[in-house]
Write an enzyme that holds these catalytic residues in place. Structure first.
Site, PDB file in Angstrom:
ATOM      1  N   GLU A   1      -3.759   5.033 115.437  1.00  0.00           N
ATOM      2  CA  GLU A   1      -4.066   4.256 114.233  1.00  0.00           C
ATOM      3  C   GLU A   1      -3.995   5.107 112.983  1.00  0.00           C
ATOM      4  O   GLU A   1      -5.026   5.397 112.365  1.00  0.00           O
ATOM      5  CB  GLU A   1      -5.476   3.676 114.343  1.00  0.00           C
ATOM      6  N   PRO A   2      -2.816   5.553 112.570  1.00  0.00           N
ATOM      7  CA  PRO A   2      -2.725   6.358 111.354  1.00  0.00           C
ATOM      8  C   PRO A   2      -2.910   5.501 110.104  1.00  0.00           C
ATOM      9  O   PRO A   2      -2.332   4.419 109.994  1.00  0.00           O
ATOM     10  CB  PRO A   2      -1.299   6.913 111.412  1.00  0.00           C
ATOM     11  N   GLY A   3      -3.737   5.980 109.208  1.00  0.00           N
ATOM     12  CA  GLY A   3      -3.891   5.305 107.915  1.00  0.00           C
ATOM     13  C   GLY A   3      -3.438   6.250 106.816  1.00  0.00           C
ATOM     14  O   GLY A   3      -2.408   6.061 106.165  1.00  0.00           O
ATOM     15  N   ARG A   4      -4.215   7.321 106.675  1.00  0.00           N
ATOM     16  CA  ARG A   4      -3.961   8.308 105.622  1.00  0.00           C
ATOM     17  C   ARG A   4      -2.512   8.811 105.606  1.00  0.00           C
ATOM     18  O   ARG A   4      -1.862   8.865 104.575  1.00  0.00           O
ATOM     19  CB  ARG A   4      -4.914   9.488 105.851  1.00  0.00           C
TER      20      ARG A   4
ATOM     21  N   ARG B   1     -13.202   9.760  95.601  1.00  0.00           N
ATOM     22  CA  ARG B   1     -13.212  10.733  96.701  1.00  0.00           C
ATOM     23  C   ARG B   1     -13.742  12.114  96.308  1.00  0.00           C
ATOM     24  O   ARG B   1     -14.301  12.814  97.128  1.00  0.00           O
ATOM     25  CB  ARG B   1     -11.829  10.836  97.360  1.00  0.00           C
TER      26      ARG B   1
ATOM     27  N   TYR C   1     -16.825  13.169  98.352  1.00  0.00           N
ATOM     28  CA  TYR C   1     -16.548  14.194  99.379  1.00  0.00           C
ATOM     29  C   TYR C   1     -16.116  15.542  98.819  1.00  0.00           C
ATOM     30  O   TYR C   1     -15.761  16.426  99.588  1.00  0.00           O
ATOM     31  CB  TYR C   1     -15.398  13.743 100.311  1.00  0.00           C
TER      32      TYR C   1
ATOM     33  N   CYS D   1     -20.068   6.355  82.930  1.00  0.00           N
ATOM     34  CA  CYS D   1     -21.309   6.942  82.426  1.00  0.00           C
ATOM     35  C   CYS D   1     -22.082   7.519  83.593  1.00  0.00           C
ATOM     36  O   CYS D   1     -23.083   6.951  84.056  1.00  0.00           O
ATOM     37  CB  CYS D   1     -22.119   5.880  81.708  1.00  0.00           C
TER      38      CYS D   1
HETATM   39  N1  LLP Z   1      -9.031   4.252 113.284  1.00  0.00           N
HETATM   40  C1  LLP Z   1     -10.363   4.279 113.130  1.00  0.00           C
HETATM   41  C2  LLP Z   1     -11.222   3.668 114.140  1.00  0.00           C
HETATM   42  C3  LLP Z   1     -10.922   4.914 112.011  1.00  0.00           C
HETATM   43  O1  LLP Z   1     -12.252   4.966 111.880  1.00  0.00           O
HETATM   44  C4  LLP Z   1     -10.074   5.496 111.042  1.00  0.00           C
HETATM   45  C5  LLP Z   1     -10.633   6.137 109.865  1.00  0.00           C
HETATM   46  C6  LLP Z   1      -8.689   5.411 111.235  1.00  0.00           C
HETATM   47  C7  LLP Z   1      -8.202   4.783 112.360  1.00  0.00           C
HETATM   48  C8  LLP Z   1      -7.707   5.981 110.261  1.00  0.00           C
HETATM   49  O2  LLP Z   1      -7.773   7.371 110.202  1.00  0.00           O
HETATM   50  P1  LLP Z   1      -6.723   8.188 109.318  1.00  0.00           P
HETATM   51  O3  LLP Z   1      -5.377   8.100 109.965  1.00  0.00           O
HETATM   52  O4  LLP Z   1      -6.698   7.569 107.968  1.00  0.00           O
HETATM   53  O5  LLP Z   1      -7.246   9.559 109.316  1.00  0.00           O
HETATM   54  N2  LLP Z   1     -12.890   7.243 103.305  1.00  0.00           N
HETATM   55  C9  LLP Z   1     -12.572   8.503 103.957  1.00  0.00           C
HETATM   56  C10 LLP Z   1     -11.850   8.289 105.259  1.00  0.00           C
HETATM   57  C11 LLP Z   1     -12.633   7.516 106.261  1.00  0.00           C
HETATM   58  C12 LLP Z   1     -11.836   7.284 107.499  1.00  0.00           C
HETATM   59  C13 LLP Z   1     -12.616   6.543 108.484  1.00  0.00           C
HETATM   60  N3  LLP Z   1     -11.879   6.118 109.613  1.00  0.00           N
HETATM   61  C14 LLP Z   1     -11.733   9.339 103.006  1.00  0.00           C
HETATM   62  O6  LLP Z   1     -11.489   8.910 101.876  1.00  0.00           O
HETATM   63  O7  LLP Z   1     -11.346  10.448 103.356  1.00  0.00           O
END
Ligand code: LLP
Length: 429
Positions: free
Chosen positions: A288-291, A328, A332, A359
């Site tokens: 499950e890539p998001g970033r 972010r 973080y 503000c």
């Molecule tokens: N699958 C699950 C179950 C997750 O909890 C996450 C991210 C992903 C996939 C996607 O992971 P990625 O490929 O994006 O690393 N708001 C934080 C990131 C929180 C991510 C939480 N879960 C930030 O801005 O760094």
């Protein structure tokens, strides 16, 4: 430059081959830019390599990183599935025409209304987080006369002290059910005994911004061992194994570059060997890539409003956005690479803090940034903002959100329009 879609020409910063200063003039600032070709390229790295190196596999775009209808359309066209974490994301995916059979519905606190909404949408899979949800999904599936496909979320107990930047897969987590305590075995047993759910497999996620290959090997090892235990004790074999999020991305020159294709080839081999050793049929592997799909496909442009030098302390550059469009750093202390887009040839000898317009003293985008001497009207660019910026944006201080403009070669178009003051008041009665 930290990513191949960033460059410079004639003293100006380019993004996806386009002059960022001209885009800022055309659309105004603050402005989220997204590079459509880069999103597609990133999708293909996962899709092609998972197809090649796994017996059966499907990458799911984790849309929490950036959810808007255009994104769902692009990801669907690239043949990925998607992971949604709320009925809101599911609604956007559905209304973008995303094939529901490739949608996985996450969440550790799904309400009855969420469950019914998702079933009404015909969502492909629920990733069931806990026994309470499991009972509810079974009950509602029964009422609707369906067999709902599910994955069960378990925690592999990977110690975050061993792997920095890992945070969701330990035993002490609000997500999933731990393997180590024996509860995950009971969870699977409970699910297998239910009439209206079809248990397709397991899900585990250990964390985000992951660079070390060992994290995925270790997760796979623990999960495969657990699958072997389930086979032996319950006579059940999983169809699917979801290993969670994708790889980390480069925010600065100091961050490593991950060769995702190579990494996937090694994870694929690792899983094949593990299954052979444990006498398991190879499950279909999901990630499950998001970033890593959207981060480097994004850039945010701002206009400099003021420069403040405090002798003996530091210098501040104030911009027309901030923690409302990118929380972010405030949350973080995340690192970013920052440029003055209209002064790319000038020496970067002015070290400053880039502060937002809210503000709130903590509203900063970055500290200790070397920039050319800024002036009011300069265009300030923050790179790698495609992930977890728009999706985490807010209206704090009643600041409207920036638009998302997609750049696609010579073409550019608005995917999400700028919020207006009327939008801010739209829900008030
Ligand atoms: N699958 C699950 C179950 C997750 O909890 C996450 C991210 C992903 C996939 C996607 O992971 P990625 O490929 O994006 O690393 N708001 C934080 C990131 C929180 C991510 C939480 N879960 C930030 O801005 O760094």
């Amino acid at each position: 430059m930290i990513c191949s879609n960033i460059g410079q020409a004639g003293g100006r910063l380019t993004f996806a081959g386009r002059d960022t200063v001209a885009l800022a003039e055309q659309y105004g600032t603050p402005l989220y830019l997204m590079d459509e070709q880069r999103i597609r390229h990133n999708c293909r790295i996962y899709k092609e390599n998972m197809d090649r190196h796994f017996t059966r596999a499907l990458p799911l775009y984790a849309s929490k990183a950036l959810a808007c209808r255009r994104l769902y359309e692009i990801v669907a066209e690239e043949g990925l599935g998607t992971d949604v974490v709320s009925p809101g994301e599911l609604y956007l995916a559905k209304s973008a025409g995303f094939p529901m059979e490739r949608v996985f519905f996450h969440g550790n606190a799904k309400t009855d209304a969420d469950i019914l909404f998702a079933m009404g949408c015909g969502v492909g899979y629920f990733v069931v987080d806990n026994p309470d949800e499991l009972s509810a999904v079974d009950r509602y599936a029964g009422e609707r006369g369906i067999h709902q496909k599910i994955l069960l979320r378990v925690t592999p107990g990977i110690d975050p002290h061993t792997f920095e930047a890992v945070s969701t897969g330990k035993v002490d987590s609000k997500f999933g059910i731990p393997i180590e305590t024996g509860q995950a075995l009971e969870f699977v047993q409970q699910a297998l005994g239910l009439e209206h759910v079809q248990v397709m497999g397991l899900h585990a996620h250990v964390g985000s911004q992951v660079f070390a290959s060992t994290v995925f090997y270790d997760t796979a090892d623990i999960m495969l061992r657990f699958l072997a235990e389930l086979k032996e004790k319950l006579g059940w074999e999983a169809e699917m194994l979801n290993l969670g999020g994708g790889y980390g991305v480069r925010y600065t020159e100091q961050d490593p570059t991950v060769d995702i294709g190579y990494e996937l080839s090694t994870v694929g081999r690792h899983i094949k060997e593990g299954c052979a050793r444990l006498g398991l049929a190879e499950p279909m592997v999901l990630m499950e890539p998001g970033r890593s799909i959207v981060a480097d496909a994004g850039m945010t442009l701002y206009t400099v409003q003021s420069t403040k030098r405090i002798p003996g302390y530091r210098s501040y550059v104030a911009i027309d956005g901030g923690m409302t469009d990118n929380p972010r750093y405030a949350l973080y202390r995340s690192a970013y690479t920052v440029y003055l887009a209209n002064k790319m040839d000038a020496p970067r000898d002015f070290v400053c803090t880039v502060g937002g317009r809210c503000c709130e003293s903590g509203d900063m985008i970055q500290e200790n940034v070397p920039l050319p001497e800024p002036e009011r009207g300069d265009i300030l660019a923050v790179c790698t903002t495609g992930a977890y910026n728009y999706s985490m944006s807010s209206n704090y201080n009643s600041i409207p959100r920036p638009p998302i403009v997609m750049v696609d070669g010579e073409r550019d178009y608005v995917a999400v329009r700028r919020e207006t003051f009327e939008d801010l008041a739209a829900r008030e009665v």
